[in-house]
Design a protein around this motif. Sequence first.
Motif, PDB file in Angstrom:
ATOM      1  N   LEU A  67      76.783   5.152  46.674  1.00  0.00           N
ATOM      2  CA  LEU A  67      76.847   4.789  45.581  1.00  0.00           C
ATOM      3  C   LEU A  67      75.970   5.252  44.389  1.00  0.00           C
ATOM      4  O   LEU A  67      76.251   5.110  43.113  1.00  0.00           O
ATOM      5  CB  LEU A  67      76.537   3.194  45.959  1.00  0.00           C
ATOM      6  N   GLY A  68      74.571   5.515  44.998  1.00  0.00           N
ATOM      7  CA  GLY A  68      73.575   6.040  43.803  1.00  0.00           C
ATOM      8  C   GLY A  68      74.220   7.491  43.125  1.00  0.00           C
ATOM      9  O   GLY A  68      74.072   7.604  41.743  1.00  0.00           O
ATOM     10  N   CYS A  69      74.933   8.088  43.906  1.00  0.00           N
ATOM     11  CA  CYS A  69      75.665   9.333  43.477  1.00  0.00           C
ATOM     12  C   CYS A  69      76.612   9.036  42.349  1.00  0.00           C
ATOM     13  O   CYS A  69      76.850   9.914  41.435  1.00  0.00           O
ATOM     14  CB  CYS A  69      76.049  10.317  44.453  1.00  0.00           C
ATOM     15  N   MET A  70      77.460   7.866  42.949  1.00  0.00           N
ATOM     16  CA  MET A  70      78.618   7.550  41.803  1.00  0.00           C
ATOM     17  C   MET A  70      77.822   6.918  40.620  1.00  0.00           C
ATOM     18  O   MET A  70      78.473   7.451  39.745  1.00  0.00           O
ATOM     19  CB  MET A  70      79.301   6.561  42.599  1.00  0.00           C
ATOM     20  N   ILE A  71      76.865   6.395  40.718  1.00  0.00           N
ATOM     21  CA  ILE A  71      76.255   6.011  39.429  1.00  0.00           C
ATOM     22  C   ILE A  71      75.677   7.136  38.684  1.00  0.00           C
ATOM     23  O   ILE A  71      75.965   7.050  37.303  1.00  0.00           O
ATOM     24  CB  ILE A  71      75.124   4.931  39.713  1.00  0.00           C
ATOM     25  N   ALA A  72      75.149   8.240  39.271  1.00  0.00           N
ATOM     26  CA  ALA A  72      74.512   9.229  38.638  1.00  0.00           C
ATOM     27  C   ALA A  72      75.693  10.072  37.660  1.00  0.00           C
ATOM     28  O   ALA A  72      75.192  10.538  36.701  1.00  0.00           O
ATOM     29  CB  ALA A  72      74.191  10.343  39.666  1.00  0.00           C
TER      30      ALA A  72
END
Length: 354
Positions: A67-72
């Motif tokens: 999810l963090g990579c998606m937000i990035a």
Amino acid sequence: MLMHRMAPTGQWFILLFSSLILGFGFQAFHIPAALLLGPMIVGVAMGLSGASIRIHPCMFQVSQGILGCMIAQSLSPSILTPLLHDWPLVLLVLIATLLASGVSGWLLVRFSQLPGPTGAWGSSPGGASAMVAMAGDFGADVRLVAFMQYLRVLFVATAAAFVARLSLGDDASSQAAVVTWFPSLDWRFAGTLAIAAVGILLAPRLRIPSGALLLPAILGATVHSTGIMSLQVPEWLLAIAYALIGWSVGLRFTRQIFLLALKSLPQMVLSIVCLMLFCGGLAWMLTLLLPVDMLTAYLATSPGGLDTVAIIAAGSRVDMSFVMAMQTLRLLTVLVTGPAMARFISRSASPASA
């Protein structure tokens, strides 16, 4: 049939099958974060029915890293612009939210049977997993804190998803139609997974709350915004991460904890609803003073978990940078002020309720 009488294999089958039906059913009606809400609701129902299966904490962290990579992909250095340019208003909203949660916790402790530290930490509007992790060090009942935190996440996630659906209107169907589930992947997909892994492994060593989500988001945003590498986060991988996060939240609602919290449940629900309404009022004020739409402001001020708000924001046409900036700033502030707030509520509210 009660779940505790069923073999774990049967429980996993029901969890997966029911989540697919409900999740894609919600998606058919173009409800944002459908693949989070469906598994979350199924998890709650199974947890209250006595299910013994649980999502391993490691899988929850992996899901947060993805999810963090998606937000990035939606972040850039411009995330600081709304905070710096409109800092007086941002500070006002932040203080108002913290004061509202403090008042909510104080009233909850005074007019319920909850111990002071438990009511204080359970009412804190920060990252749910971070609040639960810290609560035990300050004398709170971690079981009840987890119940209160994830009950609020459930309320906020459901409300925010339906607010997003109402705000999108007919645009929701056109937005859902462009989803490509299985795109072609290349070396950048492996690089994205490596960034998620590095963030997940560093988080406990650096002792950063919600670090499994925040570190991959920061690392990924750095390489993505500078042009070093474009991140690849396919929809099928996101769907798995959404489901794991939803199950992790839902399965925490066990029958034992529910019975333990039953005497104070009406007060808990009332405090959650009042805090949500107050934050909704702050969101409306933001739309009058800043060039942001109501949905962006609502998600930015929602007192829910950072990960669930991010999932809903990703499925909506909102200013992701503004939402993440506000949510991250509040999380960091709550982590700093939480212990002092908990001590104050314990001293001032508990004796009056005796």
